[in-house]
Write an enzyme that holds these catalytic residues in place. Sequence first.
Site, PDB file in Angstrom:
ATOM      1  N   CYS A   1      -0.614  -0.122  10.292  1.00 48.25           N
ATOM      2  CA  CYS A   1      -0.956  -1.074   9.242  1.00 48.25           C
ATOM      3  C   CYS A   1       0.226  -1.911   8.783  1.00 48.25           C
ATOM      4  CB  CYS A   1      -1.541  -0.313   8.060  1.00 48.25           C
ATOM      5  SG  CYS A   1      -2.042  -1.375   6.713  1.00 48.25           S
TER       6      CYS A   1
ATOM      7  N   CYS B   1     -17.112  -9.165   3.513  1.00 52.99           N
ATOM      8  CA  CYS B   1     -16.449  -7.877   3.423  1.00 52.99           C
ATOM      9  C   CYS B   1     -15.264  -7.993   2.476  1.00 52.99           C
ATOM     10  CB  CYS B   1     -15.982  -7.429   4.801  1.00 52.99           C
ATOM     11  SG  CYS B   1     -17.317  -7.343   6.013  1.00 52.99           S
TER      12      CYS B   1
ATOM     13  N   CYS C   1     -20.127  -6.023   1.572  1.00 53.52           N
ATOM     14  CA  CYS C   1     -19.573  -4.723   1.937  1.00 53.52           C
ATOM     15  C   CYS C   1     -18.223  -4.576   1.240  1.00 53.52           C
ATOM     16  CB  CYS C   1     -19.387  -4.643   3.448  1.00 53.52           C
ATOM     17  SG  CYS C   1     -18.642  -3.094   4.018  1.00 53.52           S
TER      18      CYS C   1
ATOM     19  N   CYS D   1      -0.089   4.639   7.008  1.00 49.38           N
ATOM     20  CA  CYS D   1      -0.809   4.456   8.279  1.00 49.38           C
ATOM     21  C   CYS D   1       0.054   3.638   9.243  1.00 49.38           C
ATOM     22  CB  CYS D   1      -2.132   3.742   8.031  1.00 49.38           C
ATOM     23  SG  CYS D   1      -3.169   4.564   6.783  1.00 49.38           S
TER      24      CYS D   1
ATOM     25  N   CYS E   1     -20.411   2.189   7.085  1.00 49.81           N
ATOM     26  CA  CYS E   1     -19.746   1.519   8.190  1.00 49.81           C
ATOM     27  C   CYS E   1     -18.454   2.263   8.486  1.00 49.81           C
ATOM     28  CB  CYS E   1     -19.441   0.080   7.798  1.00 49.81           C
ATOM     29  SG  CYS E   1     -18.308  -0.746   8.914  1.00 49.81           S
TER      30      CYS E   1
ATOM     31  N   ARG F   1     -19.413  -3.809  16.221  1.00 45.09           N
ATOM     32  CA  ARG F   1     -18.705  -5.032  15.849  1.00 45.09           C
ATOM     33  C   ARG F   1     -17.340  -5.094  16.509  1.00 45.09           C
ATOM     34  NH1 ARG F   1     -18.437  -5.188   9.900  1.00 45.09           N
ATOM     35  NH2 ARG F   1     -20.646  -5.550  10.227  1.00 45.09           N
TER      36      ARG F   1
ATOM     37  N   CYS G   1       0.842  -1.197   0.000  1.00 48.52           N
ATOM     38  CA  CYS G   1       0.000   0.000   0.000  1.00 48.52           C
ATOM     39  C   CYS G   1       0.882   1.254   0.000  1.00 48.52           C
ATOM     40  CB  CYS G   1      -0.908  -0.002   1.230  1.00 48.52           C
ATOM     41  SG  CYS G   1      -2.036   1.419   1.298  1.00 48.52           S
TER      42      CYS G   1
END
Length: 403
Positions: free
Chosen positions: A72, A109, A142, A69, A202, A272, A65
Amino acid sequence: MDLLNTLVDKGLRRETPTRAEALAVLGTTDDELLDVVAAAGKVRRHWFGRRVKLNYLVNLKSGLCPEDCSYCSQRLGSKADILKYTWLKPDEASRAAAAGLAGGAKRVCLVASGRGPTDRDVDRVSDTIKAIKERHEDVEVCACLGLLSAGQAERLREAGADAYNHNLNTSESTYGEITTTHTYADRVDTVRKAHAAGLSACSGLIAGMGETDEDLVDVVFSLRELDPDSVPVNFLIPFEGTPLAKEWNLTPQRCLRILAMVRFVCPDVEVRIAGGREVHLRTMQPLALHLANSIFLGDYLTSEGQAGKADLEMIADAGFEVEGAGEVTLPEHRTGGGCGSHEGGGCGSHEGSGCGSHEGGGVCGTVPASAPAPAASASADEPRPDLVAVRRRGAGTDLAPNA
């Protein structure tokens, strides 16, 4: 305890607590913990009964990526030894989804690392959604693909997506300390785009990154204002090879207080338990079911989770039941418009671009005027790197998935 009586009363009426009340929940002592869980449990049962919704993650594209972040494992510069692969083909993703659905999940998801999807990526994901729904007509899907550009949410909705996940992760005031390659406002904008397109929004948070109680309350109140159908609560998985590898700030008791605070602030929303529950809640996971009404089944994006069979046994042993495909997750007043009348709520898993599960990727009495001093149990947890297991099975491998 007057505070808890007040919070239960407000939760049953969908009334927002004050910031002082939310902070006071995080400041309760270990002696008060079971009272806190029992009070928040009343609110949870009022709106969701004893049902637990199961969700299943499919990591469509892992690693590499360009975003930075800090939490991550798929971030730019990550040295975490995770699986790295490019886009799964639609039939591969559909087969991966089938494993989770066979285990009792009612929502899939679809997550991909990256800053955000190109139009070609949206085409890929649209084809994947169609392939899954051809085999499983009633499944909720999702998508979690990072920051959205104009028109992309609408295209995903047209392809059959039911929801879109994009987490705020932490408070606006501290966001720049966690990520520099995009802004907090960028994330808010994507959640609003999903909402406007008629997708069930979400959005959630990550706890354990060194934030203060005030930061946690800030982000949860911001989420309340955005009004997502689902709020995933992730607990930082300190992957070796990431900047936050040494951040072991959570205890099981702290995690339970955080979940209770989220339930009081968002009483009628799907809360969740997402990434990190096995690492930080550990043997206290069954108590968390009295606070949250939704979990991920099996593995996460780049880390392994509790065995799917153990998840199902835990739910049954705790006196809860798996929510059936024909049951509506959200209370009736939340399914009659606004978010496209979708019934499932969102998909939280912090893992980078994160679908509510972090592992790296793409609402009577006297209340204290201010929160008490942090409880002793809120001190740093003992590091347990032995509990952080990198995913080596399922999507992107030749091994059977955990579901």
